[in-house]
Scaffold this motif. Structure first.
Motif, short mmCIF file in Angstrom:
data_model
loop_
_atom_site.label_atom_id
_atom_site.label_comp_id
_atom_site.label_asym_id
_atom_site.label_seq_id
_atom_site.Cartn_x
_atom_site.Cartn_y
_atom_site.Cartn_z
N PRO A 153 -5.90 47.81 28.71
CA PRO A 153 -7.51 48.75 28.55
C PRO A 153 -7.66 49.48 29.43
O PRO A 153 -7.45 51.24 28.26
CB PRO A 153 -8.72 47.88 27.94
CG PRO A 153 -8.61 47.10 27.58
CD PRO A 153 -7.43 46.88 28.42
N GLU A 154 -6.75 49.60 30.27
CA GLU A 154 -6.89 50.82 31.47
C GLU A 154 -6.00 51.31 31.73
O GLU A 154 -5.69 51.99 32.32
CB GLU A 154 -7.14 50.10 33.22
CG GLU A 154 -5.76 49.27 33.43
CD GLU A 154 -5.97 47.31 32.76
OE1 GLU A 154 -5.29 46.60 33.05
OE2 GLU A 154 -6.73 47.07 31.26
N ARG A 155 -5.14 51.17 30.86
CA ARG A 155 -4.19 51.82 30.53
C ARG A 155 -2.93 52.35 29.51
O ARG A 155 -1.61 52.53 28.95
CB ARG A 155 -2.32 51.00 30.92
CG ARG A 155 -2.47 50.62 32.57
CD ARG A 155 -1.40 49.52 33.19
NE ARG A 155 -1.23 49.28 34.59
CZ ARG A 155 -0.17 48.72 35.19
NH1 ARG A 155 0.14 48.68 35.06
NH2 ARG A 155 -0.46 48.32 36.24
N ARG A 156 -4.36 52.57 28.67
CA ARG A 156 -3.33 53.28 27.15
C ARG A 156 -3.65 54.32 26.82
O ARG A 156 -2.84 54.65 26.63
CB ARG A 156 -5.13 52.92 26.10
CG ARG A 156 -5.21 51.90 25.72
CD ARG A 156 -6.76 51.94 24.27
NE ARG A 156 -7.20 50.65 23.89
CZ ARG A 156 -8.45 50.63 23.73
NH1 ARG A 156 -9.31 51.68 23.32
NH2 ARG A 156 -9.06 49.27 23.72
N GLY A 157 -3.28 55.60 28.40
CA GLY A 157 -2.98 56.59 28.47
C GLY A 157 -2.11 56.65 28.53
O GLY A 157 -0.74 57.02 27.79
N ARG A 158 -1.47 55.64 28.85
CA ARG A 158 0.33 56.07 29.84
C ARG A 158 0.93 55.57 28.00
O ARG A 158 1.99 55.65 27.95
CB ARG A 158 0.58 54.89 30.61
CG ARG A 158 0.65 54.40 31.11
CD ARG A 158 0.78 53.53 32.06
NE ARG A 158 -0.10 53.54 32.61
CZ ARG A 158 -0.23 53.77 34.67
NH1 ARG A 158 0.89 52.66 34.25
NH2 ARG A 158 -1.60 53.76 35.21
N TYR A 159 0.46 54.46 27.92
CA TYR A 159 1.27 54.06 26.22
C TYR A 159 1.25 54.12 25.22
O TYR A 159 2.06 54.68 24.32
CB TYR A 159 0.49 52.07 26.12
CG TYR A 159 1.21 51.40 27.22
CD1 TYR A 159 2.64 50.50 27.04
CD2 TYR A 159 0.39 50.53 28.15
CE1 TYR A 159 2.67 49.85 28.13
CE2 TYR A 159 1.05 49.58 29.29
CZ TYR A 159 2.18 49.51 29.15
OH TYR A 159 2.48 48.47 29.82
#
Length: 438
Positions: A153-159
């Motif tokens: 969840p904390e890395r959804r932006g980059r993925y």
């Protein structure tokens, strides 16, 4: 492999998440390579070889009209593959879409021109473009959904930004391929040279299918299967119950798609026909812009994690509106350096909201409607976007060849996206436990 935690979230290892994101990126890069090839060919080849007429403006308008057909077909693909993706799985649909567009693009490379088969040439070309549109309509939404649902969840932006990077890579590959064959003598280029980039879709397809088949299904979709929580008619539910989110999602993606085609596909035609600039210069400017765009997309994904996708969308939209006229003024100078800077500046800024559109759209729709909602939002914007080069060409003619009206069109598109981004937070779906990093 994904496992369930006690709190209901699906656990996916960082390695698995990266593999899925890379698979989404490669498949999307091929999709956009194929789709962008048509736009470049419409500006440089199809207007002469398939839509034969003595009036250059009419020929260009006809070529761009066939270009727009692909965008009109995209919502159909979103409906078909959105329904299937929310019912039978994301992965299966993505294998079908990438196979479909690879085959169709290769067939364009062997299609006889107008002098060989007459009216059948533009008709068959338009049919193939329509099939391209159906495939792309189901591709992007599925790729974003699969990447987000595997991401921590904390890395959804980059993925979520990974499938977006497929766009500039597809541009680099398609423009680079055309730039290479454009060095051929004009006779050779028209006879067979332009076909080579299209035929390259066949070997690229084999790589993309191999990668797609190795990707695991979304852990969240598997959980929906276990709990029998799928929507019986996801597309209908989106249209009936989530139409405000659909409208906001479409507006938020308009600049990243429509603005892009204005500053690339239309600008190539404008530069070569109106300003008499070399094809190599306009294609080279597109290549530089695409290379810079990759960095913008990576940075945009990180900004979304820190500030929120909606804020990044608003900022990118406003910045694009402010720089639309300066970008065209630079192109109008006919200076090679200024042309490259103008195209690159406009592309970089409109790519800011594009970088976060996957993350933003994923927040608008709940898991059981996500594939359909994301795909429909993006492709409704795509329908409008497909007519942007056509509209810009018509505005150019109405303005006596001045870039004033096309630049004003870019301002309008940018403001629509900024406004949609500002409204989006009021419509976000309840957060779902997608994944945590194992």
């Amino acid at each position: 492999m994904a496992e369930d935690r006690k709190d209901g979230a699906a656990t996916v290892t960082a390695a698995d998440a990266r593999k899925v994101a890379f698979g989404a990126f490669v498949g999307t890069a091929l999709e956009w390579y194929d789709f962008f090839l048509y736009g470049t060919a419409a500006a440089l080849v199809f207007n002469r070889l398939y839509f034969a007429t003595d009036d250059a403006v009419v020929a260009t308008l006809a070529a761009f009209a066939s270009f727009a057909v692909g965008f009109v077909a995209r919502p159909l693909g979103a409906v078909i593959f959105g329904h299937l993706g929310d019912r039978i799985g994301r992965k299966r649909c993505l294998v079908v879409t990438v196979t479909m567009i690879g085959i169709v693009t290769g067939l364009i490379g062997v299609l006889p021109d107008f002098t060989t088969i007459g009216l059948a040439a533009p008709l068959l070309l338009t049919l193939l473009r329509l099939l391209q549109g159906v495939a792309v309509g189901g591709e992007w939404g599925g790729a974003v959904t699969l990447a987000v649902e595997h991401a921590p969840p904390e890395r959804r932006g980059r993925y979520a930004a990974m499938p977006q990077i497929g766009s500039p890579v597809g541009t680099l590959l398609s423009s680079g391929a055309f730039l290479a064959v454009a060095q051929l003598p004009p006779g050779s280029f028209d006879a067979w040279g332009w076909r080579i980039p299209f035929l390259a879709a066949f070997p690229l397809l084999g790589i993309a299918v191999w990668l797609r088949r190795r990707v695991e299904e979304s852990p969240l979709f598997e959980k929906l299967l276990e709990e029998d929580a799928r929507a019986s008619s996801p597309v209908r539910e989106v249209l009936v119950r989530a139409w405000p989110q659909l409208a906001v999602g479409a507006g938020s993606t308009l600049l990243g798609v429509g603005g892009f085609y204005l500053i690339t596909t239309f600008a190539i035609s404008y530069g070569t026909t109106q300003l008499d600039l070399p094809r190599s210069l306009m294609l080279g400017a597109t290549l530089v812009a695409a290379a810079v765009e990759i960095g913008v997309l990576v940075a945009g994904g990180r900004l979304a994690e820190r500030y929120g996708a909606w804020r990044v969308t608003v900022g990118g939209g406003l910045a694009s509106a402010l720089t639309a006229f300066p970008a065209f003024w630079l192109i109008d100078t006919r200076s090679a350096v200024a042309v490259v800077v103008g195209v690159t500046l406009a592309t970089a800024l409109l790519s800011v909201p594009y970088a976060v559109s996957g993350a933003l759209l994923s927040e608008l729709f709940p898991p059981h409607l996500r594939y359909s909602g994301v795909a429909l939002s993006a492709n409704l914007a795509g329908v409008v976007s497909g007519f942007v080069p056509l509209a810009a060409t018509a505005l150019l003619a109405a303005g006596g060849g001045s870039s004033l009206l096309p630049a004003l069109l870019l301002v309008g598109i940018a403001l629509v996206t900024a406004g949609a981004g500002a409204v989006a937070p009021r419509m976000f779906a309840e957060q779902d436990p997608v994944t945590t990093r194992g």
